[in-house]
Design a protein around this motif. Structure first.
Motif, PDB file in Angstrom:
ATOM      1  N   ARG A 199     -38.599  23.572   2.324  1.00  0.00           N
ATOM      2  CA  ARG A 199     -37.187  23.506   1.994  1.00  0.00           C
ATOM      3  C   ARG A 199     -36.749  24.572   1.012  1.00  0.00           C
ATOM      4  NH1 ARG A 199     -36.593  17.151   0.893  1.00  0.00           N
ATOM      5  NH2 ARG A 199     -38.454  17.593  -0.347  1.00  0.00           N
ATOM      6  N   CYS A 200     -35.531  25.036   1.213  1.00  0.00           N
ATOM      7  CA  CYS A 200     -34.922  26.052   0.355  1.00  0.00           C
ATOM      8  C   CYS A 200     -33.434  25.748   0.231  1.00  0.00           C
ATOM      9  CB  CYS A 200     -35.127  27.440   0.934  1.00  0.00           C
ATOM     10  SG  CYS A 200     -34.252  28.752   0.044  1.00  0.00           S
ATOM     11  N   ASN A 201     -32.949  25.662  -0.979  1.00  0.00           N
ATOM     12  CA  ASN A 201     -31.520  25.514  -1.238  1.00  0.00           C
ATOM     13  C   ASN A 201     -31.066  26.634  -2.159  1.00  0.00           C
ATOM     14  OD1 ASN A 201     -32.535  22.477  -0.777  1.00  0.00           O
ATOM     15  ND2 ASN A 201     -30.394  22.680  -0.167  1.00  0.00           N
ATOM     16  N   TYR A 202     -29.858  27.077  -1.957  1.00  0.00           N
ATOM     17  CA  TYR A 202     -29.352  28.199  -2.724  1.00  0.00           C
ATOM     18  C   TYR A 202     -27.968  27.860  -3.268  1.00  0.00           C
ATOM     19  CZ  TYR A 202     -26.336  29.028   1.222  1.00  0.00           C
ATOM     20  OH  TYR A 202     -25.400  28.876   2.205  1.00  0.00           O
ATOM     21  N   SER A 203     -27.558  28.640  -4.237  1.00  0.00           N
ATOM     22  CA  SER A 203     -26.186  28.532  -4.708  1.00  0.00           C
ATOM     23  C   SER A 203     -25.642  29.931  -4.906  1.00  0.00           C
ATOM     24  CB  SER A 203     -26.107  27.742  -6.017  1.00  0.00           C
ATOM     25  OG  SER A 203     -26.773  28.418  -7.044  1.00  0.00           O
ATOM     26  N   TYR A 204     -24.508  30.175  -4.306  1.00  0.00           N
ATOM     27  CA  TYR A 204     -23.802  31.442  -4.457  1.00  0.00           C
ATOM     28  C   TYR A 204     -22.452  31.304  -3.795  1.00  0.00           C
ATOM     29  CZ  TYR A 204     -22.693  36.395  -4.549  1.00  0.00           C
ATOM     30  OH  TYR A 204     -22.091  37.592  -4.798  1.00  0.00           O
ATOM     31  N   GLY A 205     -21.441  31.892  -4.389  1.00  0.00           N
ATOM     32  CA  GLY A 205     -20.098  31.702  -3.878  1.00  0.00           C
ATOM     33  C   GLY A 205     -19.675  32.627  -2.767  1.00  0.00           C
ATOM     34  N   GLY A 206     -20.404  33.726  -2.568  1.00  0.00           N
ATOM     35  CA  GLY A 206     -19.969  34.714  -1.590  1.00  0.00           C
ATOM     36  C   GLY A 206     -20.929  34.840  -0.431  1.00  0.00           C
ATOM     37  N   SER A 207     -20.831  35.983   0.253  1.00  0.00           N
ATOM     38  CA  SER A 207     -21.721  36.242   1.388  1.00  0.00           C
ATOM     39  C   SER A 207     -23.096  36.648   0.889  1.00  0.00           C
ATOM     40  CB  SER A 207     -21.143  37.375   2.237  1.00  0.00           C
ATOM     41  OG  SER A 207     -19.889  37.010   2.752  1.00  0.00           O
ATOM     42  N   ILE A 208     -24.088  36.068   1.482  1.00  0.00           N
ATOM     43  CA  ILE A 208     -25.442  36.393   1.051  1.00  0.00           C
ATOM     44  C   ILE A 208     -26.366  36.548   2.249  1.00  0.00           C
ATOM     45  CG2 ILE A 208     -25.348  35.254  -1.202  1.00  0.00           C
ATOM     46  CD1 ILE A 208     -26.848  32.900   0.077  1.00  0.00           C
ATOM     47  N   TYR A 209     -27.441  37.249   1.997  1.00  0.00           N
ATOM     48  CA  TYR A 209     -28.539  37.302   2.938  1.00  0.00           C
ATOM     49  C   TYR A 209     -29.613  36.322   2.457  1.00  0.00           C
ATOM     50  CZ  TYR A 209     -26.682  41.715   4.762  1.00  0.00           C
ATOM     51  OH  TYR A 209     -25.901  42.675   5.343  1.00  0.00           O
ATOM     52  N   SER A 238     -25.978  24.200   1.937  1.00  0.00           N
ATOM     53  CA  SER A 238     -26.490  25.349   1.153  1.00  0.00           C
ATOM     54  C   SER A 238     -28.002  25.424   1.272  1.00  0.00           C
ATOM     55  CB  SER A 238     -26.086  25.235  -0.324  1.00  0.00           C
ATOM     56  OG  SER A 238     -24.692  25.272  -0.463  1.00  0.00           O
ATOM     57  N   SER A 239     -28.464  25.387   2.515  1.00  0.00           N
ATOM     58  CA  SER A 239     -29.908  25.355   2.721  1.00  0.00           C
ATOM     59  C   SER A 239     -30.340  26.399   3.746  1.00  0.00           C
ATOM     60  CB  SER A 239     -30.348  23.971   3.187  1.00  0.00           C
ATOM     61  OG  SER A 239     -29.847  23.697   4.481  1.00  0.00           O
ATOM     62  N   PHE A 240     -31.604  26.717   3.670  1.00  0.00           N
ATOM     63  CA  PHE A 240     -32.221  27.661   4.612  1.00  0.00           C
ATOM     64  C   PHE A 240     -33.684  27.254   4.723  1.00  0.00           C
ATOM     65  CE2 PHE A 240     -32.306  31.196   7.290  1.00  0.00           C
ATOM     66  CZ  PHE A 240     -33.230  32.160   6.918  1.00  0.00           C
ATOM     67  N   HIS A 241     -33.927  26.176   5.458  1.00  0.00           N
ATOM     68  CA  HIS A 241     -35.273  25.608   5.553  1.00  0.00           C
ATOM     69  C   HIS A 241     -36.114  26.339   6.589  1.00  0.00           C
ATOM     70  CE1 HIS A 241     -33.627  22.722   2.933  1.00  0.00           C
ATOM     71  NE2 HIS A 241     -33.185  21.842   3.822  1.00  0.00           N
TER      72      HIS A 241
END
Lengths: 112, 113
Positions: free
Chosen positions: A22-32, A72-75
Motif C-alpha cells: 500500500r501507498c498513500n500520498y498527499s499533494y494538491g496538484g498534478s503528480i507522478y 489518494s492511493s497508488f497500491h
C-alpha cells in the motif's frame, strides 16, 4: 509539499500468493507516482509509473499498480509472487520538479 | 543496455580526508542525482544536476559539493569527510526533468573512520 506514506513496514507471504503493497500520498496538484524495488545490497530499480490515463499500470515482472484519486492511493499488486520478489519496495511521488519523494519502504518477504 | 555506474563500490577514509565519488550513465539523460541511504532514514536527496554546470541543492547538501562537466558524468565531493557521512551513496539519472523515472547505480558504501 508532497508526502508519501507506506503503512506496512513488513509484509510476509508464501510463494504463489498474491500481494498488495500500500501507498498513500498527499499533494494538491498534478503528480507522478512510481514504484521502485531494491534487492539487498543493490540500487533501486524502477518498476512502473503513473501520471494520467488508465489508472491501472503494468510494470516489469508481473507487477501492476492502481491509482485512486478518491483514496489518494497508488497500491502495488502482484498476482503470484516468487521468492525472488523478496526485497524492499518504495513508493515515490514527483511534482515534476525533478525531485522524488520516497516513502519509507515496505520489506516484502516471500517464504517458500 | 541502460546503465548507471558508480566508482568505487567500497571506500574507507579517515575523518578529514577528501572523498570523490564518481557516477556515469550511458543513456544521455539530462538529470542526475546523488542520494544517501541510511537505516531508518530512507533515501535522502543531496544534489540534483539538471545538465552540465546546472546543479541544485537537494534536501541535505551541507558538507557536500558536486561537479558535472559532461552530461554523462556526475561527481560527489566531500571536502574533509566526517564520521556522520558514513553511508551508502546512490547516483541516479532520469530522462527529462520530471524526475519520476529514475535509474539508479549500484551504490558506494563509504565508511569514514
Amino acid at each position: 509539499t508532497q508526502t508519501v506514506s507506506q503503512s506496512d513496514a513488513h509484509v510476509t507471504v508464501f510463494e504463489g500468493d498474491s500481494v498488495e503493497l500500500r501507498c498513500n500520498y498527499s499533494y494538491g496538484g498534478s503528480i507522478y507516482l512510481s514504484w521502485y524495488i531494491q534487492h539487498h545490497g543493490h540500487g533501486l530499480q524502477f518498476l512502473l509509473k503513473y501520471y494520467s490515463g488508465n489508472p491501472v499500470v503494468q510494470g516489469v515482472n508481473g507487477f501492476e499498480a492502481e491509482f485512486s484519486k478518491s483514496d489518494s492511493s497508488f497500491h502495488l499488486r502482484k498476482a503470484s509472487v516468487h521468492w525472488s520478489d523478496s526485497a524492499v519496495y518504495f513508493c515515490a511521488v514527483s511534482a515534476r520538479t525533478g525531485k522524488l519523494t520516497f516513502g519509507d519502504g515496505t520489506v516484502l518477504t516471500v517464504k517458500p | 543496455d541502460m546503465k548507471v555506474t558508480q566508482m568505487p563500490r567500497y571506500l574507507i577514509k579517515r575523518m578529514g580526508e577528501n572523498v570523490l565519488l564518481e557516477c556515469g550513465q550511458d543513456m544521455s539523460h539530462e538529470t542526475m542525482y546523488w542520494y544517501r541511504q541510511d537505516p531508518g532514514l530512507g533515501l535522502q536527496l543531496i544534489y540534483i544536476s539538471y545538465d552540465v554546470d546546472s546543479n541544485s541543492e537537494g534536501d541535505i547538501p551541507k558538507g557536500y559539493r558536486v561537479s558535472r562537466k559532461k552530461r554523462e558524468h556526475f561527481s560527489l565531493i566531500l571536502d574533509s569527510a566526517k564520521t556522520n557521512q558514513t553511508s551508502v551513496y546512490f547516483c541516479a539519472s532520469s530522462p527529462g526533468t520530471g524526475g519520476y523515472e529514475q535509474y539508479f547505480g549500484p551504490g558506494t558504501r563509504l565508511t569514514v573512520l
